[in-house]
Design a protein around this motif. Structure first.
Motif, PDB file in Angstrom:
ATOM      1  N   VAL A 217      37.469  30.821  35.691  1.00  0.00           N
ATOM      2  CA  VAL A 217      37.639  29.652  36.553  1.00  0.00           C
ATOM      3  C   VAL A 217      38.249  30.006  37.901  1.00  0.00           C
ATOM      4  O   VAL A 217      38.467  29.127  38.737  1.00  0.00           O
ATOM      5  CB  VAL A 217      38.505  28.579  35.855  1.00  0.00           C
ATOM      6  N   GLY A 218      38.520  31.284  38.122  1.00  0.00           N
ATOM      7  CA  GLY A 218      39.082  31.711  39.395  1.00  0.00           C
ATOM      8  C   GLY A 218      40.578  31.990  39.291  1.00  0.00           C
ATOM      9  O   GLY A 218      41.380  31.062  39.329  1.00  0.00           O
ATOM     10  N   PHE A 219      40.926  33.262  39.158  1.00  0.00           N
ATOM     11  CA  PHE A 219      42.336  33.638  38.988  1.00  0.00           C
ATOM     12  C   PHE A 219      43.181  33.209  40.183  1.00  0.00           C
ATOM     13  O   PHE A 219      44.204  32.534  40.039  1.00  0.00           O
ATOM     14  CB  PHE A 219      42.448  35.147  38.772  1.00  0.00           C
ATOM     15  N   LEU A 226      50.053  27.523  40.576  1.00  0.00           N
ATOM     16  CA  LEU A 226      50.905  27.429  39.384  1.00  0.00           C
ATOM     17  C   LEU A 226      52.389  27.396  39.734  1.00  0.00           C
ATOM     18  O   LEU A 226      52.827  28.020  40.701  1.00  0.00           O
ATOM     19  CB  LEU A 226      50.649  28.626  38.465  1.00  0.00           C
ATOM     20  N   SER A 227      53.135  26.647  38.936  1.00  0.00           N
ATOM     21  CA  SER A 227      54.582  26.611  39.039  1.00  0.00           C
ATOM     22  C   SER A 227      55.129  26.452  37.619  1.00  0.00           C
ATOM     23  O   SER A 227      54.378  26.099  36.706  1.00  0.00           O
ATOM     24  CB  SER A 227      55.035  25.450  39.923  1.00  0.00           C
ATOM     25  N   ASP A 238      43.130  34.045  32.460  1.00  0.00           N
ATOM     26  CA  ASP A 238      43.243  35.056  33.508  1.00  0.00           C
ATOM     27  C   ASP A 238      44.684  35.229  33.976  1.00  0.00           C
ATOM     28  O   ASP A 238      45.152  36.358  34.164  1.00  0.00           O
ATOM     29  CB  ASP A 238      42.353  34.683  34.697  1.00  0.00           C
ATOM     30  N   THR A 239      45.384  34.123  34.192  1.00  0.00           N
ATOM     31  CA  THR A 239      46.772  34.232  34.662  1.00  0.00           C
ATOM     32  C   THR A 239      47.673  34.800  33.569  1.00  0.00           C
ATOM     33  O   THR A 239      48.604  35.559  33.849  1.00  0.00           O
ATOM     34  CB  THR A 239      47.297  32.861  35.111  1.00  0.00           C
ATOM     35  N   TYR A 240      47.390  34.449  32.324  1.00  0.00           N
ATOM     36  CA  TYR A 240      48.168  34.993  31.210  1.00  0.00           C
ATOM     37  C   TYR A 240      47.927  36.492  31.065  1.00  0.00           C
ATOM     38  O   TYR A 240      48.867  37.274  30.851  1.00  0.00           O
ATOM     39  CB  TYR A 240      47.794  34.259  29.923  1.00  0.00           C
ATOM     40  N   ALA A 241      46.657  36.905  31.205  1.00  0.00           N
ATOM     41  CA  ALA A 241      46.331  38.330  31.133  1.00  0.00           C
ATOM     42  C   ALA A 241      46.991  39.102  32.275  1.00  0.00           C
ATOM     43  O   ALA A 241      47.442  40.242  32.089  1.00  0.00           O
ATOM     44  CB  ALA A 241      44.819  38.519  31.170  1.00  0.00           C
ATOM     45  N   TYR A 242      47.081  38.488  33.432  1.00  0.00           N
ATOM     46  CA  TYR A 242      47.742  39.133  34.569  1.00  0.00           C
ATOM     47  C   TYR A 242      49.227  39.361  34.266  1.00  0.00           C
ATOM     48  O   TYR A 242      49.768  40.439  34.515  1.00  0.00           O
ATOM     49  CB  TYR A 242      47.589  38.276  35.818  1.00  0.00           C
TER      50      TYR A 242
END
Length: 285
Positions: A217-219, A226-227, A238-242
């Motif tokens: 969906v676009g990192f 995000l906050s 994606d954000t969790y994997a980052y």
């Protein structure tokens, strides 16, 4: 002329596939992916048993659904509207203005969103105050997070995405419109029986590709908005994997997440392609 293309795909698309074996190992950066301990499906079992991953998958699918429902039709509608403009100088000027957001980074897009939507100094909330309405924190509200992220994506990419559909529209023979006019078709009937069928092949192919990337969906698009307050509804795979892979060095589980996304995308792409081929006759192969 094809040699550079082959080199690119082999180097950056096929050779990295060998690293997918990390998803089945307890990867140690000093031992390499060949000598690291083999653990089989341990990381996938962890994904399926951890309730946190259910939330991540849900958030990813919901944002992707928002993009398909709202972002995907936007450039199609815009291309059809631009196609109706007969003043070419004005049309080119409008296209140029609409293309520009594509070249902005997501950091700048967030800055503009902050200027517009911030509860303290945003233009929208200043207008609310001016008419006596209560302010609303768009950027920190979990209920508004997905809408804000998807709307920002529409504004940024809508103009650029119209290029493909404008090219498809330019390929429609003018004689079809002339024949429709002779038969008494108005603007809506011309769109219904000439314009839309001419766009359908391009729409089908791009929609199939979008379905195949439903887990992507676009990192940058999500991460920049995000906050801590919106983590519950905004954190995606994606954000969790980052956070796990880049910030904490847990490469095996992040590779498993990437492999999981690829398998799901492949299955959805093949299934959607078969449905499209049987119903509309259009497909990727």
């Amino acid at each position: 002329m094809l040699i550079p293309v082959f080199i690119y795909f082999i180097t950056f698309k096929y050779v990295p596939l060998l690293g997918s074996v990390i998803a089945f190992k307890d990867y140690n950066i000093f031992e390499g992916f060949l000598k690291s301990k083999w653990v089989g499906f341990q990381w996938f079992e962890l994904m399926y048993s951890n309730p946190q991953y259910i939330r991540l998958i849900k958030n990813t699918l919901l944002i992707s659904l928002y993009q398909i429902v709202f972002s995907f039709p936007a450039p199609i509608i815009l291309a059809c509207l631009l196609n109706e403009i007969r003043n070419m100088a004005f049309k080119r000027s409008v296209q140029t203005v609409l293309y520009l957001p594509h070249f902005l980074s997501w950091t700048l897009v967030y800055g503009l969103a902050y200027m517009m939507l911030s509860e303290q100094s945003g233009l929208v909330n200043d207008m609310f105050k001016g008419v006596g309405l209560p302010t609303f924190d768009f950027l920190q509200s979990p209920s508004a997070f997905r809408s804000v992220v998807v709307s920002a994506g529409i504004w940024k990419e809508m103009g650029w995405s119209t290029i493909i559909f404008l090219a498809a529209l330019s390929g429609i023979s003018p004689s079809l419109y002339e024949a429709a006019k002779m038969d008494g078709a108005g603007r809506w009937k011309q769109f219904q029986y000439v314009t839309f069928p001419g766009l359908l092949p391009a729409i089908t192919i791009l929609l199939l590709l979008k379905i195949g990337n439903v887990m992507d969906v676009g990192f940058e698009q999500v991460y920049i908005f995000l906050s801590p307050i919106t983590f519950e509804v905004g954190e995606i795979l994606d954000t969790y994997a980052y956070r796990l892979g880049i910030m904490n060095g847990q490469f095996s589980i992040t590779t498993a997440i990437g492999l999981f996304k690829s398998v799901i995308g492949f299955v959805l792409l093949v299934g959607a392609n078969k449905i499209s081929k049987s119903t509309t006759g259009e497909s990727l192969y």
